[in-house]
Design a protein around this motif. Sequence first.
Motif, PDB file in Angstrom:
ATOM      1  N   GLY A 130       0.813  -1.211   0.000  1.00 42.91           N
ATOM      2  CA  GLY A 130       0.000   0.000   0.000  1.00 42.91           C
ATOM      3  C   GLY A 130       0.849   1.264   0.000  1.00 42.91           C
ATOM      4  O   GLY A 130       0.543   2.240  -0.699  1.00 42.91           O
ATOM      5  N   GLU A 131       1.938   1.260   0.773  1.00 42.22           N
ATOM      6  CA  GLU A 131       2.857   2.402   0.794  1.00 42.22           C
ATOM      7  C   GLU A 131       3.491   2.625  -0.570  1.00 42.22           C
ATOM      8  O   GLU A 131       3.648   3.763  -1.025  1.00 42.22           O
ATOM      9  CB  GLU A 131       3.935   2.151   1.850  1.00 42.22           C
ATOM     10  N   ALA A 132       3.857   1.530  -1.239  1.00 41.35           N
ATOM     11  CA  ALA A 132       4.460   1.645  -2.575  1.00 41.35           C
ATOM     12  C   ALA A 132       3.470   2.245  -3.566  1.00 41.35           C
ATOM     13  O   ALA A 132       3.835   3.083  -4.401  1.00 41.35           O
ATOM     14  CB  ALA A 132       4.934   0.276  -3.047  1.00 41.35           C
ATOM     15  N   TYR A 133       2.211   1.829  -3.498  1.00 40.66           N
ATOM     16  CA  TYR A 133       1.200   2.391  -4.396  1.00 40.66           C
ATOM     17  C   TYR A 133       1.020   3.889  -4.148  1.00 40.66           C
ATOM     18  O   TYR A 133       0.812   4.668  -5.095  1.00 40.66           O
ATOM     19  CB  TYR A 133      -0.129   1.669  -4.208  1.00 40.66           C
ATOM     20  N   LEU A 134       1.087   4.303  -2.893  1.00 40.58           N
ATOM     21  CA  LEU A 134       0.983   5.737  -2.595  1.00 40.58           C
ATOM     22  C   LEU A 134       2.146   6.510  -3.205  1.00 40.58           C
ATOM     23  O   LEU A 134       1.973   7.642  -3.683  1.00 40.58           O
ATOM     24  CB  LEU A 134       0.945   5.953  -1.083  1.00 40.58           C
ATOM     25  N   LYS A 135       3.333   5.920  -3.191  1.00 36.79           N
ATOM     26  CA  LYS A 135       4.495   6.605  -3.764  1.00 36.79           C
ATOM     27  C   LYS A 135       4.363   6.728  -5.278  1.00 36.79           C
ATOM     28  O   LYS A 135       4.855   7.690  -5.863  1.00 36.79           O
ATOM     29  CB  LYS A 135       5.780   5.862  -3.400  1.00 36.79           C
ATOM     30  N   MET A 136       3.742   5.752  -5.926  1.00 33.64           N
ATOM     31  CA  MET A 136       3.542   5.852  -7.371  1.00 33.64           C
ATOM     32  C   MET A 136       2.629   7.029  -7.698  1.00 33.64           C
ATOM     33  O   MET A 136       2.876   7.761  -8.653  1.00 33.64           O
ATOM     34  CB  MET A 136       2.968   4.540  -7.900  1.00 33.64           C
ATOM     35  N   GLY A 137       1.555   7.220  -6.946  1.00 34.83           N
ATOM     36  CA  GLY A 137       0.792   8.454  -6.992  1.00 34.83           C
ATOM     37  C   GLY A 137      -0.182   8.634  -8.135  1.00 34.83           C
ATOM     38  O   GLY A 137      -0.917   9.625  -8.130  1.00 34.83           O
ATOM     39  N   ASN A 138      -0.236   7.729  -9.120  1.00 33.74           N
ATOM     40  CA  ASN A 138      -1.203   7.935 -10.201  1.00 33.74           C
ATOM     41  C   ASN A 138      -2.582   7.450  -9.771  1.00 33.74           C
ATOM     42  O   ASN A 138      -2.755   6.882  -8.690  1.00 33.74           O
ATOM     43  CB  ASN A 138      -0.743   7.225 -11.477  1.00 33.74           C
ATOM     44  N   VAL A 139      -3.554   7.681 -10.639  1.00 36.16           N
ATOM     45  CA  VAL A 139      -4.940   7.377 -10.277  1.00 36.16           C
ATOM     46  C   VAL A 139      -5.121   5.891  -9.986  1.00 36.16           C
ATOM     47  O   VAL A 139      -5.742   5.499  -8.995  1.00 36.16           O
ATOM     48  CB  VAL A 139      -5.891   7.831 -11.406  1.00 36.16           C
ATOM     49  N   ASN A 140      -4.565   5.047 -10.859  1.00 37.89           N
ATOM     50  CA  ASN A 140      -4.730   3.603 -10.675  1.00 37.89           C
ATOM     51  C   ASN A 140      -4.050   3.114  -9.399  1.00 37.89           C
ATOM     52  O   ASN A 140      -4.595   2.290  -8.663  1.00 37.89           O
ATOM     53  CB  ASN A 140      -4.175   2.854 -11.884  1.00 37.89           C
ATOM     54  N   SER A 141      -2.845   3.600  -9.145  1.00 41.13           N
ATOM     55  CA  SER A 141      -2.115   3.147  -7.962  1.00 41.13           C
ATOM     56  C   SER A 141      -2.795   3.610  -6.675  1.00 41.13           C
ATOM     57  O   SER A 141      -2.801   2.881  -5.673  1.00 41.13           O
ATOM     58  CB  SER A 141      -0.671   3.655  -8.004  1.00 41.13           C
ATOM     59  N   LEU A 142      -3.379   4.799  -6.689  1.00 43.75           N
ATOM     60  CA  LEU A 142      -4.102   5.255  -5.497  1.00 43.75           C
ATOM     61  C   LEU A 142      -5.323   4.373  -5.239  1.00 43.75           C
ATOM     62  O   LEU A 142      -5.660   4.081  -4.086  1.00 43.75           O
ATOM     63  CB  LEU A 142      -4.518   6.709  -5.665  1.00 43.75           C
ATOM     64  N   GLY A 143      -5.969   3.943  -6.320  1.00 48.27           N
ATOM     65  CA  GLY A 143      -7.072   3.007  -6.149  1.00 48.27           C
ATOM     66  C   GLY A 143      -6.609   1.676  -5.580  1.00 48.27           C
ATOM     67  O   GLY A 143      -7.289   1.068  -4.746  1.00 48.27           O
ATOM     68  N   GLU A 144      -5.422   1.202  -6.033  1.00 46.20           N
ATOM     69  CA  GLU A 144      -4.865  -0.043  -5.494  1.00 46.20           C
ATOM     70  C   GLU A 144      -4.539   0.103  -4.011  1.00 46.20           C
ATOM     71  O   GLU A 144      -4.738  -0.824  -3.221  1.00 46.20           O
ATOM     72  CB  GLU A 144      -3.606  -0.421  -6.275  1.00 46.20           C
ATOM     73  N   ALA A 145      -4.016   1.264  -3.637  1.00 47.21           N
ATOM     74  CA  ALA A 145      -3.705   1.494  -2.217  1.00 47.21           C
ATOM     75  C   ALA A 145      -4.967   1.434  -1.372  1.00 47.21           C
ATOM     76  O   ALA A 145      -4.975   0.854  -0.271  1.00 47.21           O
ATOM     77  CB  ALA A 145      -3.016   2.844  -2.049  1.00 47.21           C
ATOM     78  N   GLN A 146      -6.046   2.007  -1.882  1.00 40.79           N
ATOM     79  CA  GLN A 146      -7.308   1.934  -1.145  1.00 40.79           C
ATOM     80  C   GLN A 146      -7.795   0.491  -1.047  1.00 40.79           C
ATOM     81  O   GLN A 146      -8.343   0.069  -0.021  1.00 40.79           O
ATOM     82  CB  GLN A 146      -8.371   2.791  -1.843  1.00 40.79           C
ATOM     83  N   GLY A 147      -7.577  -0.286  -2.117  1.00 41.15           N
ATOM     84  CA  GLY A 147      -7.982  -1.687  -2.080  1.00 41.15           C
ATOM     85  C   GLY A 147      -7.238  -2.471  -1.012  1.00 41.15           C
ATOM     86  O   GLY A 147      -7.830  -3.303  -0.303  1.00 41.15           O
ATOM     87  N   VAL A 148      -5.936  -2.219  -0.882  1.00 39.72           N
ATOM     88  CA  VAL A 148      -5.146  -2.892   0.157  1.00 39.72           C
ATOM     89  C   VAL A 148      -5.666  -2.525   1.543  1.00 39.72           C
ATOM     90  O   VAL A 148      -5.828  -3.379   2.424  1.00 39.72           O
ATOM     91  CB  VAL A 148      -3.661  -2.519   0.013  1.00 39.72           C
ATOM     92  N   ALA A 149      -5.938  -1.239   1.741  1.00 37.73           N
ATOM     93  CA  ALA A 149      -6.421  -0.790   3.046  1.00 37.73           C
ATOM     94  C   ALA A 149      -7.780  -1.407   3.379  1.00 37.73           C
ATOM     95  O   ALA A 149      -8.014  -1.849   4.512  1.00 37.73           O
ATOM     96  CB  ALA A 149      -6.513   0.733   3.068  1.00 37.73           C
ATOM     97  N   MET A 150      -8.668  -1.463   2.403  1.00 36.89           N
ATOM     98  CA  MET A 150      -9.995  -2.029   2.650  1.00 36.89           C
ATOM     99  C   MET A 150      -9.912  -3.522   2.952  1.00 36.89           C
ATOM    100  O   MET A 150     -10.675  -4.045   3.767  1.00 36.89           O
ATOM    101  CB  MET A 150     -10.895  -1.784   1.437  1.00 36.89           C
TER     102      MET A 150
END
Length: 663
Positions: free
Chosen positions: A315-335
Amino acid sequence: MVLPGLFKHKKTSETIPKKSSKARDHPSPSRRSVSKSPTKFLKESDPRSQPRKLSSRSSSKNILNTDTHPLNLPPEERERRRSAMSAPPDPPPTPMDVDQDGDASSASSSPPPTDPTSYSDANGSTNDAEMEDPTSPVPPPHRFKPTTSPPAKPALDPEECKALGNKYFKAQDYVKAIAEYTKALSVEPQSVTYLSNRAAAFISASRFDEALADSKQAQELEPQNAKVLHRLARIYVNLGRPSEAVEILDHISTFQTVTTAERRPATEMETHIKQAEEALRRGTTGSMAIHALDQAERALGAGVEKPRKWQLMRGEAYLKMGNVNSLGEAQGVAMSLLRKNSKDPEALVLRGRALYAQGENEKALQHFRQALSCDPDYKDGLKYLRLVQKLERMKEEGNTAFKTGRYKQAVELYGQALEVDPNNKGINSKLHQNRAMASIKLKDFKSAISDCDRAVALDSTYIKARRTRARALGESGNWDEAVREYKAIAESNPSEPGIQKEVHNAELELKKSKRKDYYKLLGVEKDASDNEIKKAYRKLAIVHHPDKNPDDEGAAEKFKEIGEAYECLSDPQKRARYDSGEDLIDPSEMFSQGGGSFQMPGGMGGMGISPEMLFNMMGQGGGMGGGGGFQFASGGSPFSAAGSSRGGRSRGAGGFPGGFSFG
């Protein structure tokens, strides 16, 4: 205490000598303890006068066999005899009480012989001479109850269960193998062999948690069992715990060689995790961390859930990528984590950060507050809560300054907000776009274009920043580039609201930019007032008047252009047409514009024109008649100038710029 007198047996006439009458005057203690009557005593003590074996249960008078061993007597009989022995001796018997049977008298009244061999031993048994006497009874064996029962034979044979379990294991029927090993362990729960075998079956059945429990129990029983330790290391790798597996292998190496092949799975997984941690710590792009995590996850056991730590790192790595898709992936990990534990503070902060990166600051603040309610000491929750609150406050201050027309202050506030969190691409792209809008208001087009470029670099999908950039390019005078930017936006996002109109306006502005710029000739801004235009004209007219510049051949042409500019801009209607670009519209283009146009009735046959443009062309009056052509109430062309011209070129009534006229 054993009383020999009670258990003394009668001697035969051959072994017992006859005693004198003096001896009869002193009866033996045993005679006195049995009965008060000598005759009764002789009858009871003579084995020939009664059956040899009488049970106390078969006699109503409780007559007992004298041959009965004391330990086999009833408790009340033993107590009675003990009481009789402790009673005082009876008086000497009278002559009439003495039995005339010499053998019996001598046997019952004579004192014990002085020969030691004639005495009974302490256990009531006679000496060798007495044992040889056939009339002497044999004492019964001692009766005893064993204190411990012999071990019961187990209902299950653990070795048979083990053999059957091995058979099922080889046949890959791991469920039955586990059942058989479990039966063996029910008999011998501390067997390392059975525990190890069941752990192997659990591994093959992908039940690694149960395999871990068996292997750890086997390790406690035999800490130096290499086979058990190797299996334990393998389980740790399958569960995603490489550091613990390496520790086990290091322990094995202290007493046995561990090969490189045996170490490889654990060391490779540990290396991948360290690479991911280092990538996140250095602050590089999250793609490297994602790749390392993917490699580590390939070594997990079948069906094993990814470790929680690994999920948070992803999830931290997806936040660092910062694009729309990666932010959605980060939310998926958190959920995914919150579905298992809705009060997980780390998962709450992860989702809050994803929302914050997407610009949903209010929702992000709610998640940070919830994380702190679950763990008030969680530092990351407090850190991001304060950061978002500060950034949101400064952003709102900048927006307020922009709305109230304090554009310079707005630029400063947006700049300060950009310094709060340089890593938040989503928020910073919006701040750059907002500052670009304020710079356009200040006519600082270069800064506006630069801010838009930064906003697009942070978020390539930010359409608003691209439109602001195209606007800044146009207003800076570069309408060619502005038209290209607008058309690119329209092609990539055809459903973007208003983009087609902006493309048309940019094309019109491009045409306007290629004609004479009356405002530039007079040196005034496009929003200059009538007085400013008049003052500028008078000043330039004096400077460029041909009479004052007789030697300058270009002065006359310059003076003529100044007059033409003043003639157009000083007339409100002409100025409006000039500003809107109506004087540049070709009639064939005017009636062929697309959506949002006004359809002309009659002979115009489906051609359209914008109502706003039509209103501007018509001026204060005019109407439309029937078919065949334009019919205006004023009877003239809508493009004719109202009123007389001032000091410049004049156009006839009903004329059109460029010589075009309606018939």
